[in-house]
Design an enzyme around this catalytic site. Structure first.
Site, PDB file in Angstrom:
ATOM      1  N   SER A  62      -9.074  21.340 -31.802  1.00  0.00           N
ATOM      2  CA  SER A  62      -9.288  21.477 -30.549  1.00  0.00           C
ATOM      3  C   SER A  62      -8.789  20.780 -29.369  1.00  0.00           C
ATOM      4  O   SER A  62      -9.362  21.383 -28.117  1.00  0.00           O
ATOM      5  CB  SER A  62     -10.946  22.188 -30.760  1.00  0.00           C
ATOM      6  OG  SER A  62     -12.120  21.060 -30.452  1.00  0.00           O
ATOM      7  N   LYS A 131     -15.578  16.523 -27.576  1.00  0.00           N
ATOM      8  CA  LYS A 131     -14.911  17.704 -26.114  1.00  0.00           C
ATOM      9  C   LYS A 131     -15.042  17.048 -24.871  1.00  0.00           C
ATOM     10  O   LYS A 131     -14.940  16.103 -24.333  1.00  0.00           O
ATOM     11  CB  LYS A 131     -16.240  18.738 -25.879  1.00  0.00           C
ATOM     12  CG  LYS A 131     -16.569  19.791 -26.987  1.00  0.00           C
ATOM     13  CD  LYS A 131     -15.139  20.940 -27.469  1.00  0.00           C
ATOM     14  CE  LYS A 131     -15.305  21.301 -28.657  1.00  0.00           C
ATOM     15  NZ  LYS A 131     -13.907  21.547 -29.611  1.00  0.00           N
TER      16      LYS A 131
END
Length: 175
Positions: A62, A131
């Site tokens: 990701s 993230k």
């Protein structure tokens, strides 16, 4: 007898009077010092991992192109706190919704588990996400979807620094 001779004689008598079990050989001293160093290193490593910095493996794709699967990162545990977070910072946090349930996490043995606990081996990240910070408290983050830019407080986020460049379109041969 001079004072110097008396001191030597007294020292020799003191040595002879010491119990046999109290004298340590060079091997015993070496083992004792080695154990002290190893225990100190383990305790120091655990303190650093618990309060200052922790290592993690990157679990998923990701964060491409910034981070790749299997990369290792060191996480500053003093943020947020003494250090502020900013847009664009990368953070690691516990997976709140079970998003990583289908991730392939390598098995660890007992020794690796101990090394992870004391901080000498990175955590497998099976329950953590990594993230990039887009918005901070009080910001309004929105996206219309389908290729529309993400906006923060109505301003489009420039994601060109984070995304891989798009491939050039293929040209058909001239006939």
């Amino acid at each position: 007898m001079t004072d110097q001779h008396e001191a030597r004689a007294g020292h020799a008598e003191h040595r002879a009077a010491a119990p046999a079990g109290r004298s340590r050989g060079p091997v015993a001293s070496f083992l004792r010092e080695t154990a002290i160093i190893l225990v100190s290193a383990v305790v120091l490593s655990w303190v650093v991992k618990t309060f200052l910095v922790q290592a993690f493996f990157i679990p998923s794709a990701s964060m491409h192109d910034t981070l790749l699967e299997g990369d290792r990162v060191l996480v500053n545990k003093l943020a947020p706190g003494p250090f502020d977070l900013h847009r664009g910072d990368i953070v690691v946090f516990a997976d709140p919704g079970g998003w990583l349930t289908d991730q392939d996490v390598p098995d660890t043995n007992a020794l690796q588990d101990v090394l992870i606990v004391i901080g000498l081996m990175p955590q497998q990240s099976e329950d953590h996400l990594i993230k990039r910070v887009i918005g901070l408290p009080g910001d309004r983050v929105a996206s219309a979807g389908d290729g529309s830019p993400v906006t923060v407080n109505g301003v489009a986020v420039d994601e060109s620094a984070y995304l891989a460049p798009a491939p050039a379109p293929a040209r058909s041969p001239s006939t």
